[in-house]
Structures are given as C-alpha cells and as structure tokens.
Design an enzyme around this catalytic site. Structure first.
Site, mmCIF file in Angstrom:
data_model
loop_
_atom_site.group_PDB
_atom_site.id
_atom_site.type_symbol
_atom_site.label_atom_id
_atom_site.label_comp_id
_atom_site.label_asym_id
_atom_site.label_seq_id
_atom_site.Cartn_x
_atom_site.Cartn_y
_atom_site.Cartn_z
ATOM 1 N N ASP A 29 -4.251 -33.115 14.627
ATOM 2 C CA ASP A 29 -4.785 -31.824 14.977
ATOM 3 C C ASP A 29 -5.315 -31.644 16.223
ATOM 4 O O ASP A 29 -6.113 -32.437 16.687
ATOM 5 C CB ASP A 29 -6.060 -31.507 13.947
ATOM 6 N N VAL A 30 -4.766 -30.609 17.302
ATOM 7 C CA VAL A 30 -5.152 -30.834 18.463
ATOM 8 C C VAL A 30 -6.752 -30.144 18.797
ATOM 9 O O VAL A 30 -7.042 -30.706 19.958
ATOM 10 C CB VAL A 30 -4.259 -29.678 19.511
ATOM 11 N N TYR A 49 -8.040 -14.564 21.261
ATOM 12 C CA TYR A 49 -6.790 -14.985 21.817
ATOM 13 C C TYR A 49 -6.676 -14.763 23.182
ATOM 14 O O TYR A 49 -6.116 -15.664 24.122
ATOM 15 C CB TYR A 49 -5.453 -14.405 20.826
ATOM 16 N N LYS A 54 -6.286 -17.550 26.329
ATOM 17 C CA LYS A 54 -4.962 -17.713 27.302
ATOM 18 C C LYS A 54 -5.388 -17.743 28.605
ATOM 19 O O LYS A 54 -4.718 -18.028 29.442
ATOM 20 C CB LYS A 54 -4.004 -16.642 26.548
HETATM 21 N N1 LIG Z 1 5.187 -16.002 18.654
HETATM 22 C C1 LIG Z 1 4.777 -14.986 19.663
HETATM 23 O O1 LIG Z 1 4.854 -13.686 19.721
HETATM 24 C C2 LIG Z 1 3.851 -15.527 20.852
HETATM 25 C C3 LIG Z 1 3.492 -14.863 21.962
HETATM 26 C C4 LIG Z 1 3.171 -15.281 23.219
HETATM 27 C C5 LIG Z 1 2.576 -16.792 23.228
HETATM 28 N N2 LIG Z 1 2.807 -17.443 22.140
HETATM 29 C C6 LIG Z 1 2.324 -18.912 22.081
HETATM 30 O O2 LIG Z 1 3.369 -19.705 21.971
HETATM 31 C C7 LIG Z 1 3.020 -21.015 21.315
HETATM 32 C C8 LIG Z 1 3.811 -21.001 20.156
HETATM 33 O O3 LIG Z 1 3.504 -19.981 19.361
HETATM 34 P P1 LIG Z 1 4.770 -19.769 18.148
HETATM 35 O O4 LIG Z 1 4.516 -18.419 17.604
HETATM 36 O O5 LIG Z 1 6.217 -19.987 18.497
HETATM 37 O O6 LIG Z 1 4.111 -20.877 17.107
HETATM 38 P P2 LIG Z 1 4.192 -20.924 15.617
HETATM 39 O O7 LIG Z 1 5.647 -20.931 15.171
HETATM 40 O O8 LIG Z 1 3.277 -19.954 14.829
HETATM 41 O O9 LIG Z 1 3.800 -22.623 15.375
HETATM 42 C C9 LIG Z 1 2.666 -22.925 15.825
HETATM 43 C C10 LIG Z 1 2.613 -24.276 16.161
HETATM 44 O O10 LIG Z 1 1.458 -24.772 16.685
HETATM 45 C C11 LIG Z 1 0.899 -25.902 15.676
HETATM 46 N N3 LIG Z 1 -0.415 -25.730 15.885
HETATM 47 C C12 LIG Z 1 -1.328 -24.763 15.337
HETATM 48 N N4 LIG Z 1 -2.429 -25.095 15.116
HETATM 49 C C13 LIG Z 1 -2.442 -26.492 15.588
HETATM 50 C C14 LIG Z 1 -3.802 -27.576 15.505
HETATM 51 N N5 LIG Z 1 -4.693 -27.278 15.238
HETATM 52 N N6 LIG Z 1 -3.185 -28.949 15.782
HETATM 53 C C15 LIG Z 1 -1.981 -28.921 16.170
HETATM 54 N N7 LIG Z 1 -0.823 -28.249 15.852
HETATM 55 C C16 LIG Z 1 -1.324 -27.021 15.720
HETATM 56 C C17 LIG Z 1 1.695 -25.665 14.437
HETATM 57 O O11 LIG Z 1 1.905 -27.004 13.839
HETATM 58 P P3 LIG Z 1 1.051 -27.387 12.457
HETATM 59 O O12 LIG Z 1 1.046 -26.123 11.785
HETATM 60 O O13 LIG Z 1 1.942 -28.456 12.021
HETATM 61 O O14 LIG Z 1 -0.039 -27.760 12.996
HETATM 62 C C18 LIG Z 1 3.017 -25.145 15.245
HETATM 63 O O15 LIG Z 1 3.844 -26.080 15.490
HETATM 64 C C19 LIG Z 1 1.373 -20.609 20.988
HETATM 65 O O16 LIG Z 1 0.816 -21.303 22.132
HETATM 66 C C20 LIG Z 1 1.312 -18.983 20.904
HETATM 67 O O17 LIG Z 1 -0.045 -19.015 21.342
HETATM 68 C C21 LIG Z 1 3.358 -16.847 20.829
#
Ligand SMILES: NC(=O)c1ccc[n+]([C@@H]2O[C@H](COP(=O)([O-])OP(=O)(O)OC[C@H]3O[C@@H](n4cnc5c(N)ncnc54)[C@H](OP(=O)(O)O)[C@@H]3O)[C@@H](O)[C@H]2O)c1
Length: 267
Positions: free
Chosen positions: A67-68, A162, A166
């Site tokens: 867990d980060v 959020y 960021k």
């Molecule tokens: N999706 C969007 O629209 C969007 C837009 C802008 C930026 N982002 C950013 O892009 C990045 C990836 O997002 P995504 O939407 O692709 O992700 P996602 O599919 O929701 O997956 C999130 C990832 O973060 C990990 N995670 C979450 N909490 C954690 C914790 N406490 N410890 C360790 N790992 C953790 C999860 O792993 P586990 O569940 O296995 O822990 C999973 O691998 C994030 O930083 C997000 O803020 C996303």
C-alpha cells in the site's frame, strides 16, 4: 529499444499502480522498451496478470504487494525490488492514484477522505522517490515520471482533495528535479485529462443504463462538459506514449516539467 539505455546492464523500471489501468499499460510498455519491471500495488492477483504480460515479452517482472500510503510497506517493497534489480533503478513511474470523492464541496468533504487521497496521490510518490532518488543519484542517471492530472493544473469544483493532491505532486516533482538534476536524474509530471480506463468505462456504462441512453451519449456529454478541444478522452496509449518519451532519448534534457495530455482542456 526506446527506454533510456543505462551503462550496459538491462534497464530496470519500477511502476506503481501497475495492477490496472494506466499503470499496468505503462509497466507493459516499459517491458516492451527493454526494461525488467517491478510492479507495485495492493492486489497481488491483478499484479500477477501484469507480470504474465511482461514475462511474455521476455522481460523479468517482480510483483510487489504494498500500500503506497504505508511507510513500512513501501520501504519493505523497495528493499525487495532493489535486491531483485541488483541495486539499480533506471525509471520510476508513480501511477498509483485514487480520484477520491466526486462532487463533495470543501464544506462537505470529510477529513478521512481528504487524507486518503493525499496519502495515496502525494505521500505514495514521496515515499518511493525518497528511497529511489538516492539510488539514481549514485548511478548518475534515472528518470522519475509522476502521473498527475490536469486537475493539478486548475481548480475543479467538487474535486478539491484530488486537485490538491495533484497540485502538490507538481511541487514535490519540481523540487526534487532541482535537487537531483546535478546527478543526471530527471523528474517530471505527466498530467492527463480523463482516461478511458476500465473504471471510467464502467462509470459511463452505469450512467447510460441508469438514464436509458447509449454510452456514446454519456461520453459525448462528458467530453462536452470538460471542454475537450479534440472531443475525445485519452486512451491509456496516449499517456503511455508520453511516459515513453520522457523515459527515452527525448526526455534526456527535460526536467521539472508538467506535460498535459488532455486533448486540449488546459489551453
Ligand atoms: N482515469 C483517469 O481519468 C485519470 C485522469 C487523470 C489522471 N489519472 C491518474 O492516472 C493514474 C492511474 O489512474 P487509472 O485511472 O489508470 O487507475 P485505476 O485503473 O483506477 O488504477 C489505480 C491503480 O492505483 C493503485 N492504487 C490505488 N491506491 C493504491 C494504494 N493505496 N497503494 C498501492 N496502489 C494503489 C491500484 O492498485 P491496487 O488496487 O492493486 O492497490 C491501481 O493499480 C492515477 O494517478 C490517476 O490519478 C487518471
């Protein structure tokens, strides 16, 4: 091979949030580009799925369940990773992140939700960087790529936790960039807008079902509400391409920057 070539050894990357979505896609791209990859997240089974894809490319994968938000867990995971990598880290991508509550105003947001978002999106990258930047500095090379968000470039009503996380990630990254630059290490933020990952597609599908309209209608309305110039959401490949650029030759002289990948919202 696109990724930074180190001094002879096969490059090694650590990617957090590699159990799904963008982080998983980045981890696989790093393997395609020649890296052995440490993959970190909380869901071991999902990480194993990513590991299978990395190994199918002929690269090594090291599954790190942690867990980060947890200082001890990250320290232990990094120790395992460095033992596995022979003490090297060429690329660190912090992609683990959570959106937190959607729609809650600052007056409505509860403290535990706020803290959880800050701990995941800011403390997490701080913890991995605090362990791995000294390693990169000793090597005399390294690339840190933190996945921010375009909400870290503006305010957004109902997304205070959020957006705060960021924005703060930019401060962390820029400060680190100044500190490690003299050692040949770069640190940058990739700031995406909406990415069509499974989690987002599910949200759009649920909304479409609830309203009795097609997913295309929901997506079009969403893109309209965000004011996306290119009228499309990110695919994970859009973010991956930018990470690859920063990890590769193109990123050699770029540090302390934010690259916004959002189809033209922040313009
Ligand atoms: N999706 C969007 O629209 C969007 C837009 C802008 C930026 N982002 C950013 O892009 C990045 C990836 O997002 P995504 O939407 O692709 O992700 P996602 O599919 O929701 O997956 C999130 C990832 O973060 C990990 N995670 C979450 N909490 C954690 C914790 N406490 N410890 C360790 N790992 C953790 C999860 O792993 P586990 O569940 O296995 O822990 C999973 O691998 C994030 O930083 C997000 O803020 C996303």
């Amino acid at each position: 091979m696109n990724t930074l070539v180190n001094d002879g050894a096969r490059p090694v990357a650590l990617v957090t949030g590699a159990s799904s979505g963008t982080g998983r896609a980045i981890a696989i791209a790093m393997a395609e580009d020649g890296c052995d990859v440490g993959i970190l997240g909380r869901r071991t089974e999902a990480l194993e799925q990513t590991a299978l894809q990395i190994r199918a490319l002929g690269r090594r994968a090291c599954v790190l369940t942690a867990d980060v938000r947890d200082e001890q867990a990250v320290a232990a995971a990094v120790e395992v990773f460095l033992a596995w990598s022979g003490g090297r880290t060429d690329v660190l991508v912090n992609a683990a992140g959570i959106p937190g509550p959607l729609g809650a105003t600052v007056g409505e947001l509860n403290v535990s939700d706020f803290d959880a978002v800050m701990a995941t999106n800011l403390r997490g990258p701080f913890l991995t960087m605090s362990h791995l930047l000294p390693v990169m500095c000793r090597q005399g090379n390294g690339r840190v790529i933190n996945i921010g968000g375009n909400h870290g470039m503006r305010g957004r009503a109902g997304r205070a936790s959020y957006a705060s996380s960021k924005w703060a990630l930019r401060g962390l990254t820029r400060s680190a960039a100044l500190e490690v630059g003299p050692h040949g290490v770069t640190a940058n933020v990739v700031a995406p807008g909406a990415i069509a990952v499974d989690r987002m597609r599910q949200r759009w599908a649920d909304q479409a079902a609830a309203e009795g309209v097609s997913e295309e209608v929901i997506l079009e309305r969403y893109i309209q509400s965000l004011g996306v110039a290119l009228k499309r959401p990110n695919e994970t490949s859009d973010v991956v391409a930018t990470v690859r650029f920063l990890a590769g030759e193109g990123g050699r002289n770029i540090t302390g920057q934010e690259i916004v990948v959002d189809g033209g919202v922040i313009v």
